[in-house]
Scaffold this active site. Structure first.
Site, mmCIF file in Angstrom:
data_model
loop_
_atom_site.group_PDB
_atom_site.id
_atom_site.type_symbol
_atom_site.label_atom_id
_atom_site.label_comp_id
_atom_site.label_asym_id
_atom_site.label_seq_id
_atom_site.Cartn_x
_atom_site.Cartn_y
_atom_site.Cartn_z
ATOM 1 N N HIS A 1 0.833 -1.205 0.000
ATOM 2 C CA HIS A 1 0.000 0.000 0.000
ATOM 3 C C HIS A 1 0.862 1.246 0.000
ATOM 4 O O HIS A 1 2.078 1.173 0.148
ATOM 5 C CB HIS A 1 -1.020 -0.020 1.136
ATOM 6 N N HIS B 1 1.421 3.984 1.877
ATOM 7 C CA HIS B 1 1.971 4.781 2.975
ATOM 8 C C HIS B 1 3.497 4.885 2.890
ATOM 9 O O HIS B 1 4.170 3.925 2.523
ATOM 10 C CB HIS B 1 1.552 4.183 4.325
ATOM 11 N N ASP C 1 5.794 4.773 5.013
ATOM 12 C CA ASP C 1 6.587 3.781 5.751
ATOM 13 C C ASP C 1 6.529 2.397 5.093
ATOM 14 O O ASP C 1 6.933 1.399 5.691
ATOM 15 C CB ASP C 1 6.171 3.723 7.232
ATOM 16 N N HIS C 2 6.044 2.351 3.852
ATOM 17 C CA HIS C 2 6.076 1.120 3.053
ATOM 18 C C HIS C 2 6.725 1.323 1.678
ATOM 19 O O HIS C 2 6.992 0.345 0.987
ATOM 20 C CB HIS C 2 4.661 0.541 2.900
ATOM 21 N N HIS D 1 -7.510 -0.786 5.719
ATOM 22 C CA HIS D 1 -6.484 0.145 6.208
ATOM 23 C C HIS D 1 -6.357 1.289 5.201
ATOM 24 O O HIS D 1 -6.389 2.459 5.565
ATOM 25 C CB HIS D 1 -5.168 -0.616 6.368
ATOM 26 N N ASP E 1 -0.362 -3.811 6.138
ATOM 27 C CA ASP E 1 -0.999 -3.326 7.363
ATOM 28 C C ASP E 1 -2.449 -3.790 7.463
ATOM 29 O O ASP E 1 -3.318 -3.060 7.950
ATOM 30 C CB ASP E 1 -0.930 -1.790 7.431
ATOM 31 N N HIS F 1 4.452 -4.565 10.457
ATOM 32 C CA HIS F 1 4.924 -3.921 11.690
ATOM 33 C C HIS F 1 5.169 -4.927 12.810
ATOM 34 O O HIS F 1 4.521 -5.982 12.873
ATOM 35 C CB HIS F 1 3.878 -2.914 12.209
HETATM 36 ZN ZN LIG Z 1 -0.057 1.739 6.447
#
Ligand SMILES: [Zn+2]
Length: 242
Positions: A56, A58, A60-61, A114, A133, A171
């Site tokens: 996805h 975001h 942090d990905h 998410h 996530d 995570h």
């Molecule tokens: Zn995320």
């Protein structure tokens, strides 16, 4: 095992995942949000990077992807529906599509909740699922763009995968998730047993993931919710849980 998977701890509590198809040596890294930890693994594992896979959009990905494509010449694959907010895709995939990593094949699962365009990568030969996530060890992602009903359906789809499927999530939230899970199901013996194992792993500085779909069915309060309403109540309770 024709496909190996290993977690790469990145940022504060994220995991990227290193995958290698044993038959051909083809490699991929999923959710590569940081460059150096990924480059370090690649250096240890022969320096080859064929694909960067995305669950996805975001940051942090995906944040490490532009630099990793420049350095290693890897191609990028992600959800066609989210192409407008992902790094440029060499391969844009829709739910139901197949993706080949050497001789290992993944099917693309639609897992909104998410985020709207979230996908999961299921490699039956791993067996492993890159679920970003959506599903976490003993937990699930927050509902940032989707509804509880959508997330519940996504978790049901992941829960329908074979029990031995390794859950490769985005995570290390396991201990916090377990505190909530034990609050929901204080008398679940599988949960107590798993909590002990996870606490020992974290005390040794080891990842608690991947878990398996079978384990998540035994311990995960969101996967264990009987219906979308129970799921929604648990998700809302977790959001306010300290
Ligand atoms: Zn995320």
């Amino acid at each position: 095992m024709p496909l190996t998977v290993q977690p790469i701890p990145i940022l504060e509590d994220n995991y990227a995942w290193f995958l290698r198809d044993a038959a051909t040596g083809t490699t991929a890294v999923a959710d590569a949000a940081e460059v150096e930890p990924v480059a370090a693994i690649l250096a240890r594992e022969g320096g080859r990077l064929d694909w960067l896979l995305i669950t996805h959009h975001h940051g942090d990905h995906i944040a490490g992807i532009p630099e990793l494509t420049r350095r290693f010449g890897a191609k990028v694959a992600g959800a066609a529906a989210d192409a407008h907010r992902l790094p440029p895709l060499d391969l844009a995939l829709a739910p139901g599509d197949r993706f080949r990593l050497g001789e290992s094949e993944a099917s693309i699962l639609d897992t909104p909740g998410h985020t709207r365009g979230h996908i999961a990568w299921h490699f039956p030969d791993g067996p492993a699922v890159l679920c970003g996530d959506t599903l976490f060890a003993a937990g699930c992602g927050r509902l940032l763009e989707g509804t509880a009903a959508e997330m519940f359906a996504s978790l049901r789809a992941l829960g329908a995968l074979p029990g031995e499927t390794r859950v490769c999530c985005g995570h290390e939230y396991t201990l916090a998730n377990l505190r909530f899970a034990r609050h929901v199901e204080p008398d679940n013996p599988a949960l107590a047993e798993y909590a002990e194992r996870a606490e020992a792993q974290r005390a040794r500085g080891e990842p608690t993931v991947p878990t398996t779909i079978a384990l998540e069915h035994a311990i995960n309060p969101f996967l264990r919710a009987r219906d979308a309403a129970e799921f929604a109540a648990r998700r809302a309770a977790k959001d306010g849980f300290r």
